[in-house]
Design an enzyme around this catalytic site. Structure first.
Site, mmCIF file in Angstrom:
data_model
loop_
_atom_site.group_PDB
_atom_site.id
_atom_site.type_symbol
_atom_site.label_atom_id
_atom_site.label_comp_id
_atom_site.label_asym_id
_atom_site.label_seq_id
_atom_site.Cartn_x
_atom_site.Cartn_y
_atom_site.Cartn_z
ATOM 1 N N ASP A 13 42.934 49.666 37.807
ATOM 2 C CA ASP A 13 42.106 48.588 37.242
ATOM 3 C C ASP A 13 42.086 48.476 35.727
ATOM 4 O O ASP A 13 41.157 47.886 35.178
ATOM 5 C CB ASP A 13 40.647 48.750 37.707
ATOM 6 C CG ASP A 13 40.477 48.796 39.200
ATOM 7 O OD1 ASP A 13 41.459 48.572 39.915
ATOM 8 O OD2 ASP A 13 39.358 49.076 39.655
ATOM 9 N N GLU B 24 42.219 42.844 44.320
ATOM 10 C CA GLU B 24 41.068 42.111 44.816
ATOM 11 C C GLU B 24 40.709 41.012 43.817
ATOM 12 O O GLU B 24 40.933 39.830 44.063
ATOM 13 C CB GLU B 24 39.916 43.102 44.995
ATOM 14 C CG GLU B 24 38.659 42.533 45.601
ATOM 15 C CD GLU B 24 37.628 43.629 45.789
ATOM 16 O OE1 GLU B 24 37.263 43.904 46.940
ATOM 17 O OE2 GLU B 24 37.192 44.214 44.775
ATOM 18 N N GLU C 41 39.504 38.494 37.484
ATOM 19 C CA GLU C 41 39.378 39.418 36.355
ATOM 20 C C GLU C 41 40.737 39.690 35.721
ATOM 21 O O GLU C 41 40.825 39.955 34.521
ATOM 22 C CB GLU C 41 38.699 40.706 36.813
ATOM 23 C CG GLU C 41 37.217 40.505 37.083
ATOM 24 C CD GLU C 41 36.485 41.768 37.494
ATOM 25 O OE1 GLU C 41 35.534 42.167 36.798
ATOM 26 O OE2 GLU C 41 36.862 42.361 38.528
#
Length: 907
Positions: free
Chosen positions: A502, A579, A583
């Site tokens: 991430d 996911e 973002e």
């Protein structure tokens, strides 16, 4: 392991991002072999030669940054540490890679589990999938969908994955292997080696590439072996070339000339390969002699390099991307290049000739082209730093919402998960403050705008300086891991440390905050201040350089897949995953904004490339706007998560349908406009959400979902907000002020119209059904004219947002006045501060900006603060600071016509 909720001064003169041929070797493996021959001194010289005197290449050698005795490395006014904070986890101490490879390693890719695990996990290359084992590579071409549900609720935990039951195992006759290791890689291919750690066993090297129907094999010390669970149907036997079918899938097997295959009619095929030590297999579109012959022509062109390059054509508003394959032609080769299967996001936008073959894949139908390269052309999606002050907003009400947030303490809050002060939740604070500041400016509250900016800047600077301790329990520090070539913020969040998950999500928020600071204070982003550390963050997750000795090329973004992957170690049978595509979009918009505000065209163009592809892939694979890529028998046209193997209507942390939809919307902002460029699709997805939720009463993330609703029906979205404006739960990264501004502005603007492009990266067009509204932001210090593709022109003042119908202020000859200016100079730790209390006015009522600059004795600007103002009067209190000794501070007030007045005070 994907997102917030996972469990575990010289710019380039060209927009083309591809290193010159003399600086870019044909393959990653060849490059690293060359490094071994050059030695470290030769490598450093080569990097220096490639960069010449410009720092825009971002390939900063670690030797250029001195490490102190405490392990702290100074970078301008900031720093990072090479000493791991006590008690923190890191990735494995030794990657599974051959000895000729070294850091930085390309984590977060479709094949990166090979680096982390003894044998790695399923590598979904598309159209093939290969799973390394102790025996070899289990290979298959998935064509059938499997559907599962974890809790029985039709609207939750719904998974669509392709069946990767093994068709056959590609191996050697030499027995099992102790492990697999990465032996080389390119931008979208990898070479995996069996037998690298044991000199007593044979070696097997297999090359797989995304989009390639081929697997190329090289082996020593044993014969080639193909093992099947049941006897395959061999429908063509040409000695060295076989055509066979198994499990309804068709393959060609291509050995060197003169070789033969033994074991026909059994479950095991072997070949000595005529002593040549190489062969290839290919999945075929059909079981015909024509297909076998066509693929044979390219089967002896082993892929040795895969390289992406891009150009942002600002005048046309387009991103042109070239995907290049480098091959090594064997003696049997009868064609140039290779066969490449293009994903939907590629074949819908390519200039290449498609030649008719198709393959089933989890991403939809792949279509083939042949040659050494192909190009795609994408429009840059509409992007704005914030929405204009239009629509039906009650200004006093909006100002009160701003005041409510301004009164909060602290403004940088701990998040709901442990650790609440880690990189993810900290970053969401930065996004919220960056969104609030321009709204405060729009309502004329300069004090609130400065409060938001100061809170953002002070906390971000704490993180960017390893020698400063924050007020929370977090270390608030970035640590460089030289084993993997990664920058890790501690406290980490959701596996961003030990798994390297991430980074684009988290650090994208940090870059977004830095961009908002640089929007009016580019001096802050100078290399001597905090620009160097911001670039370290960008280089970690979106490095544009392949010759950087510290960070891999485009860690999170997969150039062929066209989107990002979130898991650093994709140790899942379903492959890698992402996911929160929204973002990722936010992160790449942040790079574009930061590059535009700092005048760095390389970073701007990098952001444009990443943003154009990520948003296109989001349309295709998350939202499936054309309803062509998700399985027809699945219950959904939207996926909360995209995996190598398929899709999930799910999240990592909850099965609430609001979260399943909202996680691919937040954070909402001017970077989100691509979600509205297909209004019908946005409406259909919203209807799907309402059906799954049992109505449009939202209690998990209502503000995020209302903001999404504004893309298809802004009046309805605003109505939903008004019905609960005083009582709804505000999402952590949102504010009531921002949601109200967004909904009222979208209601006034209408639908996003992406059919019109602009010759500047920060622009958008809207259509309310009766008229179009053109919006653009000018980051330059002089007025500019933005030209739109439909012939419309818009004059935009310096450092301002403008819309059609706005008053540029021309004809105003009256200069504004500085009514009062007082300075309080003081020291705080290492910082020398000068806080200026000021009041300004303008008889013509068109105030535009107040700029406050801090100088040293030589006249060098140490710090700059730019406050947007409007109307006939404004006042505020603005802090400037520097670690150097200041001698004076100046205040300049400017109106929309460019008239200005300046006062300077000595300290």
């Amino acid at each position: 392991m994907t997102d917030e909720h996972s469990k575990t001064e010289t710019n380039r003169t060209t927009d083309e991002h591809s290193e010159a041929d003399e600086n870019r070797p044909l393959s990653r493996r060849g490059y690293l072999t060359g490094v071994g021959a050059l030695g470290t001194a030769g490598l450093a010289g080569r990097l220096a030669e490639a960069r010449t005197t410009s720092d825009t290449d971002r390939a900063l050698d670690a030797t250029n940054e001195a490490v102190s005795a405490s392990g702290v490395v100074d970078v301008g006014a900031g720093s990072y540490t090479t000493t791991l904070p006590s008690g923190e986890g890191t990735p494995p101490s030794e990657p599974y890679a051959t000895s000729d490879l070294s850091a930085p390693y390309p984590t977060n890719d479709w094949w990166s589990s090979v680096l982390f695990e003894q044998y790695g996990s399923a590598t979904w290359a598309h159209p093939l999938v290969g799973t390394p084992t102790s025996e070899g590579l289990d290979l298959s071409h998935p064509t059938e969908w499997l559907f599962s549900n974890q809790n029985g609720d039709a609207n939750r935990d719904n998974i669509a994955e392709m069946d990767d039951t093994t068709d056959f195992t590609l191996s050697t006759t030499g027995g099992s292997f102790a492990d697999t290791q990465c032996a080389g890689y390119g931008d979208w291919h990898t070479e995996v080696r069996w037998g690298a750690s044991d000199s007593t066993t044979p070696t097997l090297d297999l090359t797989l590439a995304q989009g390639s129907p081929f697997v190329f094999a090289e082996l020593t010390g044993a014969d080639a072996e193909l093992s099947f669970a049941s006897t395959p149907t061999v429908w063509a036997d040409q000695g060295n070339v076989l055509g066979l079918s198994v499990n309804g899938h068709h393959y060609g097997v291509f050995a060197p000339s003169g070789a033969t295959w033994s074991g026909l009619g059994s479950t095991t095929l072997t070949s000595a390969l005529g002593g040549a030590g190489y062969f290839a297999v290919a999945v075929l579109p059909e079981a015909t002699a024509t297909a076998l012959s066509r693929y044979e022509s390219y089967a002896y062109n082993q892929i040795t390099g895969t390289t992406v390059s891009w150009t942002y054509d600002q005048a046309a508003g387009e991103v042109r991307t070239t995907h290049t394959f480098e091959t090594n032609a064997r003696a049997e080769s009868s064609a140039t290049g290779t066969i490449a299967a293009l994903y939907p996001h590629q074949h819908k936008h390519t200039t290449a000739t498609l030649d008719g073959d198709t393959f089933v894949s989890p991403r939809g139908t792949m279509k083939t082209t042949t040659g050494t390269s192909f190009e795609t052309v994408l429009s840059l999606p509409p992007v704005l730093p914030y929405l204009p002050d239009v629509g039906s907003a009650d200004q006093s009400r909006l100002a009160s919402y701003v005041d409510n947030v301004e009164a909060e303490s602290p403004l940088v809050r701990a998040g709901p998960d442990d650790p609440g002060d880690g990189t993810y939740w900290t970053g969401k604070n930065y996004e919220r403050l960056a969104q609030l500041r321009p709204i405060a400016e729009q309502v004329g509250d300069a004090t609130a705008a400065d409060t938001f900016l100061t809170a953002l800047r002070e906390d971000l600077e704490t993180w960017l300086d390893a020698t400063v301790s924050g007020s929370s329990d977090s270390e608030d520090v970035f640590y460089y891991d030289d084993t993997w070539g990664a920058l890790v913020g501690y406290n980490d969040s959701f596996g961003s440390g030990p798994e390297l998950n991430d980074h684009h999500f988290h650090y994208g928020y940090y870059v977004k905050g830095a961009a908002e600071i640089a929007r009016t204070n580019p001096t802050w982003a100078d290399a001597t201040n905090y620009g160097g550390m911001v670039e370290h963050l960008i280089r970690d997750f979106a490095n544009p350089s392949r010759t950087d000795s510290m960070y891999p090329f485009l860690r999170n973004f997969a150039p062929y897949a066209g989107h990002s992957w979130a898991a650093g170690n994709p140790a899942f049978e379903l492959g890698n995953n992402q996911e929160s595509s929204s973002e990722a979009v936010n992160a790449y918009a942040a790079v574009l904004l930061y590059g535009e505000y700092t005048g760095d065209t390389e970073l701007r163009d990098l952001g444009a490339y990443l943003l154009a592809h990520e948003t296109t892939a989001v349309d295709e694979y998350w939202y499936d706007v054309d309803e062509e890529n998700h399985p027809a028998d699945w219950d959904y046209s939207y996926a909360g998560m995209v995996w190598g193997a398929g899709y999930k209507y799910d999240t990592w942390w909850t099965d609430d349908v609001e979260a399943i939809h909202g996680i691919n919307v937040l954070p909402v902002g001017g970077h989100s406009l691509s979600l509205g460029r297909n209004r019908a699709a946005a409406s259909a997805t919203y209807d799907e959400l309402v059906t799954a939720n049992g109505g449009d009463y939202f209690d998990y993330w209502p503000d995020v979902l209302w903001s999404y609703r504004a893309f298809s029906d802004p009046a309805d979205a605003l109505s939903l907000f008004e019905a609960r404006a005083s009582s709804y739960p505000v999402e952590f990264g949102e504010s009531k002020a921002h949601t109200y501004r967004w909904l009222t502005a979208m209601d006034g603007l209408g639908a996003v119209d992406d059919s019109v492009t602009a010759d500047t990266p920060l622009a958008a067009v809207f259509d309310d059904g009766t008229a179009k509204t053109y919006v653009a932001y000018n980051a330059a210090d002089t007025e500019t004219t933005v030209n739109f593709s439909d012939g419309t022109s818009l004059s935009v003042p310096a450092n301002s947002l403008a819309t059609t119908g706005g008053d540029s202020g021309s004809g105003d000859s009256s200069a504004p006045t500085i009514d009062s200016m007082s300075v309080n100079a003081y020291s705080s730790g290492a910082w020398n501060n000068a806080t200026v209390d000021w009041a300004v006015s303008d008889a013509d009522g068109d105030l535009q900006s107040v700029v406050i600059e801090l100088y040293d004795g030589s006249g060098t600007v140490l710090d700059t603060r730019n406050v947007s103002v409007s109307g006939g009067s404004a006042s505020g209190s603005t802090n400037t600071r520097s670690k150097s000794t200041p001698s004076s501070v100046s205040l300049t007030v400017t109106d929309a016509a460019g008239n200005s007045t300046t006062n300077t005070t000595s300290l």
